[in-house]
Motif scaffolding. Structure first.
Motif, PDB file in Angstrom:
ATOM      1  N   UNK A 195      42.177  52.260  38.137  1.00  0.00           N
ATOM      2  CA  UNK A 195      42.402  52.912  36.848  1.00  0.00           C
ATOM      3  C   UNK A 195      42.087  54.393  37.019  1.00  0.00           C
ATOM      4  N   UNK A 196      43.084  55.268  36.790  1.00  0.00           N
ATOM      5  CA  UNK A 196      42.924  56.698  37.005  1.00  0.00           C
ATOM      6  C   UNK A 196      43.014  57.418  35.664  1.00  0.00           C
ATOM      7  N   UNK A 197      41.851  57.800  35.155  1.00  0.00           N
ATOM      8  CA  UNK A 197      41.795  58.508  33.884  1.00  0.00           C
ATOM      9  C   UNK A 197      42.189  59.972  34.091  1.00  0.00           C
ATOM     10  N   UNK A 198      42.952  60.504  33.161  1.00  0.00           N
ATOM     11  CA  UNK A 198      43.414  61.890  33.262  1.00  0.00           C
ATOM     12  C   UNK A 198      42.395  62.806  32.583  1.00  0.00           C
ATOM     13  N   UNK A 199      41.660  63.569  33.407  1.00  0.00           N
ATOM     14  CA  UNK A 199      40.611  64.441  32.890  1.00  0.00           C
ATOM     15  C   UNK A 199      41.130  65.844  32.602  1.00  0.00           C
ATOM     16  N   UNK A 200      42.019  66.336  33.431  1.00  0.00           N
ATOM     17  CA  UNK A 200      42.694  67.602  33.166  1.00  0.00           C
ATOM     18  C   UNK A 200      44.184  67.370  33.397  1.00  0.00           C
ATOM     19  N   UNK A 201      44.975  68.416  33.182  1.00  0.00           N
ATOM     20  CA  UNK A 201      46.415  68.263  33.338  1.00  0.00           C
ATOM     21  C   UNK A 201      46.791  67.794  34.732  1.00  0.00           C
ATOM     22  N   UNK A 202      46.018  68.224  35.735  1.00  0.00           N
ATOM     23  CA  UNK A 202      46.389  67.947  37.121  1.00  0.00           C
ATOM     24  C   UNK A 202      45.402  67.043  37.858  1.00  0.00           C
ATOM     25  N   UNK A 203      44.401  66.525  37.181  1.00  0.00           N
ATOM     26  CA  UNK A 203      43.343  65.785  37.886  1.00  0.00           C
ATOM     27  C   UNK A 203      43.070  64.446  37.200  1.00  0.00           C
ATOM     28  N   UNK A 204      43.032  63.380  38.028  1.00  0.00           N
ATOM     29  CA  UNK A 204      42.717  62.035  37.552  1.00  0.00           C
ATOM     30  C   UNK A 204      41.618  61.444  38.430  1.00  0.00           C
ATOM     31  N   UNK A 205      40.781  60.600  37.842  1.00  0.00           N
ATOM     32  CA  UNK A 205      39.744  59.907  38.601  1.00  0.00           C
ATOM     33  C   UNK A 205      39.380  58.624  37.871  1.00  0.00           C
ATOM     34  N   UNK A 206      38.969  57.618  38.634  1.00  0.00           N
ATOM     35  CA  UNK A 206      38.575  56.367  38.010  1.00  0.00           C
ATOM     36  C   UNK A 206      38.170  55.324  39.026  1.00  0.00           C
ATOM     37  N   UNK A 207      37.784  54.148  38.550  1.00  0.00           N
ATOM     38  CA  UNK A 207      37.266  53.093  39.433  1.00  0.00           C
ATOM     39  C   UNK A 207      38.375  52.317  40.137  1.00  0.00           C
ATOM     40  N   UNK A 208      38.004  51.736  41.287  1.00  0.00           N
ATOM     41  CA  UNK A 208      38.899  50.879  42.065  1.00  0.00           C
ATOM     42  C   UNK A 208      38.160  49.578  42.353  1.00  0.00           C
ATOM     43  N   UNK A 209      38.867  48.474  42.274  1.00  0.00           N
ATOM     44  CA  UNK A 209      38.319  47.190  42.681  1.00  0.00           C
ATOM     45  C   UNK A 209      39.406  46.445  43.437  1.00  0.00           C
ATOM     46  N   UNK A 210      39.014  45.684  44.445  1.00  0.00           N
ATOM     47  CA  UNK A 210      40.034  45.024  45.246  1.00  0.00           C
ATOM     48  C   UNK A 210      39.478  43.906  46.112  1.00  0.00           C
ATOM     49  N   UNK A 211      40.342  43.420  46.971  1.00  0.00           N
ATOM     50  CA  UNK A 211      40.016  42.310  47.877  1.00  0.00           C
ATOM     51  C   UNK A 211      40.535  42.666  49.256  1.00  0.00           C
ATOM     52  N   UNK A 212      39.697  42.463  50.272  1.00  0.00           N
ATOM     53  CA  UNK A 212      40.047  42.838  51.636  1.00  0.00           C
ATOM     54  C   UNK A 212      40.006  41.608  52.537  1.00  0.00           C
ATOM     55  N   UNK A 213      40.991  41.521  53.408  1.00  0.00           N
ATOM     56  CA  UNK A 213      41.060  40.443  54.397  1.00  0.00           C
ATOM     57  C   UNK A 213      41.243  41.068  55.769  1.00  0.00           C
ATOM     58  N   UNK A 214      40.367  40.688  56.724  1.00  0.00           N
ATOM     59  CA  UNK A 214      40.412  41.247  58.072  1.00  0.00           C
ATOM     60  C   UNK A 214      40.487  40.113  59.078  1.00  0.00           C
ATOM     61  N   UNK A 215      41.472  40.189  59.963  1.00  0.00           N
ATOM     62  CA  UNK A 215      41.560  39.253  61.092  1.00  0.00           C
ATOM     63  C   UNK A 215      41.434  40.085  62.362  1.00  0.00           C
ATOM     64  N   UNK A 216      40.453  39.730  63.171  1.00  0.00           N
ATOM     65  CA  UNK A 216      40.188  40.447  64.408  1.00  0.00           C
ATOM     66  C   UNK A 216      40.256  39.452  65.565  1.00  0.00           C
ATOM     67  N   UNK A 217      41.141  39.695  66.501  1.00  0.00           N
ATOM     68  CA  UNK A 217      41.306  38.816  67.658  1.00  0.00           C
ATOM     69  C   UNK A 217      41.100  39.639  68.927  1.00  0.00           C
ATOM     70  N   UNK A 218      40.156  39.183  69.769  1.00  0.00           N
ATOM     71  CA  UNK A 218      39.819  39.917  70.990  1.00  0.00           C
ATOM     72  C   UNK A 218      39.894  38.981  72.186  1.00  0.00           C
ATOM     73  N   UNK A 219      40.303  39.524  73.305  1.00  0.00           N
ATOM     74  CA  UNK A 219      40.264  38.812  74.587  1.00  0.00           C
ATOM     75  C   UNK A 219      39.302  39.556  75.491  1.00  0.00           C
TER      76      UNK A 219
END
Length: 572
Positions: free
Chosen positions: A170-194
């Protein structure tokens, strides 16, 4: 206490970022016409944007396999020394950094540039030769049975990394050219090594049994697979530096966990004092649970042109890995080999290892737009003049004496002089011609009757580029000052009415320009009414003409065609 504060800091930052939009909404007390629109149409027309990016990066990093091997083997070998008679293996640093070229993709949906839903994927497969791959070296102190030696503990042969991130911002518009806000998400990592574990031991000549016996592992490919996932949260920023350039920054706090497993063969060689050599095969098996805790920073410069975009970015990820469960065992003749782990993997479970990745990348994007905000609006049409009740609804009044063209001309000339004098009083530089004068972004002109030569209309023209942002109907502060001076002329000369006409050039869709020109005309009318108290009935017409009345006949961009006109005439 110190560690507790470190854990709480990300949560506090996230809560602050979530609360900022609500604080802004309840604390904003400026007039409604000065508040920022939160949902801004893309290309001034569409509310929905779907964008796909594809590109490549160059990354430098170090895997946990390199950083965890030294401390874990030291502890494991010390614990096992009582049963094997081997001294503890001492690590000589970590494995080297390695570089690789990830493939990056992103699919993003945005509504009004305020709500973003994104899917990121970062995928790489890197194979190393046995001569150039990163490895971890150990020193093996001697005792009465084993000779002092150096050996290679772990060597990375292949690295496959597949990271997927789903986030909502969610990016709130604080000025005409600037937005800021929180981010939430889900991450999946697969790591394969030999990896290969190429360690060896050497008996010394005083050993009670098998003197000068050399045992080493010179080959073997063990496959390690990590499957980690978890929630991420953080803060996002957008800054429109130029119309075509946006700077973006995202900060993620990551907590991911999951399972891992490893299995593979290890080729073991034996050589005795007579140089007689034999070969055997051993197996290594591991499994357990691992957790990563860390942060990721992403900085991007995005260049946009209509539906196309190009992005230059940098991503930095740091994490610390721990094991809540670790089970390992080996089969075959590994008695004289310094082992990675045994049984519960106490070395791995009692240590922490750090991994990191720094990546620079370039992507190209294509966007698709939906939801034309103009489609649901009726075709702009001339606003009917405001009329007064008919004669039958009013008692008859004595007719006013008819005003002559000379009197109309004199009255309008007085208004013209009033506005010009106001410009001069404010010290604004003017270019004066016979029947007009100019200032920066403004022109006022007398329209003469051809027959009598008297002034029949005054036309005040306001520069559209100076008065509005591109594609916007919000008036700039400079435009408001110019409108105030024209409106004051109407206040001081009440026997006048005005028409407000908006105009654009020929760039863009005609329908969109038609609506934009009307919205700009309405904005000027509203400013006259609200700021100077002009009666709405005196604004007898508000129209948008798009490019129907061009001053310069061209289909290209032309500043003179982008304007708003206030046409003032006499009316008793």
């Amino acid at each position: 206490m110190h560690n507790c504060n470190i854990k709480i800091l990300p949560l506090l930052l996230f809560l602050i970022s979530v609360s900022l939009p609500f604080y802004g909404s309840i604390s904003a007390e400026e007039p409604a016409e000065q508040r920022l629109e939160q949902d801004v149409p893309f290309l001034d027309t569409y509310m929905h944007r779907i964008q796909f990016d594809f590109g490549i990066g160059y990354a430098i990093g170090k895997q946990n396999l390199m950083t965890e091997t030294g401390p874990a083997w030291l502890i494991n070998s010390a614990i096992n020394s009582g049963t094997t008679g081997q001294p503890a293996a001492i690590p000589l640093g970590e494995g080297d950094e390695n570089d690789y070229f990830p493939i990056r993709t992103r699919l993003m949906y945005s509504y009004g540039d305020r709500f973003d839903v994104s899917y990121y994927r970062n995928n790489v497969v890197r194979k190393f030769s046995r001569n150039t791959s990163p490895s971890v070296l150990f020193a093996f102190p001697g005792n009465s049975t084993y000779a002092t030696s150096l050996f290679e503990g772990t060597r990375l042969l292949r690295y496959h990394y597949d990271q997927r991130l789903y986030d909502f911002g969610y990016y709130h518009r604080w000025t005409k050219d600037f937005r800021a806000g929180p981010i939430i998400g889900y991450q999946s990592v697969h790591e394969s090594l030999t990896a290969t574990y190429g360690s060896y031991t050497l008996r010394n000549s005083s050993a009670g049994t098998d003197p000068s016996l050399t045992t080493w592992a010179n080959a073997g490919d063990v496959k390690l697979n990590y499957h980690l996932n978890g929630l991420v949260f953080g803060l996002g920023l957008k800054w429109d530096v130029l119309d075509f350039l946006r700077i973006k920054y995202q900060l993620y706090f990551m907590e991911r966990s999951g399972t891992f497993e490893a299995a593979g063969p290890q080729l073991v060689n034996f050589r005795d004092i007579n140089d007689a050599e034999s070969v055997d095969l051993a197996g290594i098996y591991q499994s357990g649970r691992a957790s990563d805790s860390g942060m990721m920073h992403r900085v991007e410069a995005e260049f946009r042109y209509c539906r196309l975009s190009a992005t230059i970015g940098m991503e930095r990820e740091d994490w610390t890995r721990t094991y809540s469960e670790f089970y390992g065992f080996q089969t075959g003749p590994l008695t004289n080999i310094s082992q990675k782990s045994m049984n519960l993997g106490l070395g791995e479970r009692s240590t922490k290892s750090k991994g990191y990745r720094t990546e620079f990348y370039v992507t190209l994007g294509m966007a698709f737009h939906l939801g034309d905000v103009n489609a649901s609006r009726p075709e702009p049409s001339r606003i009917d003049p405001v009329t007064t009740p008919t004669e039958t609804e009013k008692p008859e009044e004595p007719q006013e004496p008819e005003v002559t063209p000379d009197e109309v001309g004199e009255y309008l000339d007085k208004l013209y002089d009033t506005v010009k004098d106001e410009f001069n009083r404010k010290g604004i530089a003017l270019e004066e011609l016979e029947n007009s004068f100019r200032a920066l972004g403004f022109k006022m002109e007398k329209v003469k009757d051809e027959a009598s030569g008297n002034t029949k209309e005054i036309v005040a023209t306001i520069d559209g580029d100076l008065s509005f942002d591109t594609g916007s109907a919000k008036l700039t502060q400079k435009a408001l000052q110019l409108i105030d001076q024209v409106a004051q002329g109407l206040v001081d000369n009440p026997d006048t009415v005005a028409k407000v006409h908006g105009h654009t050039d020929s760039v863009g869709a005609y329908r969109s320009n038609k609506i934009l020109s009307l919205r700009r005309a309405e904005a000027v009318k509203n400013a006259m009414v609200e700021r100077k108290g002009i009666a709405p009935a005196r604004i007898i017409e508000v129209q948008g003409f798009a490019d129907d009345r061009k001053l310069v006949n061209t289909m290209g961009p032309e500043a003179k065609n982008r304007r708003v006109e206030i046409r003032i005439s006499y009316q008793k």
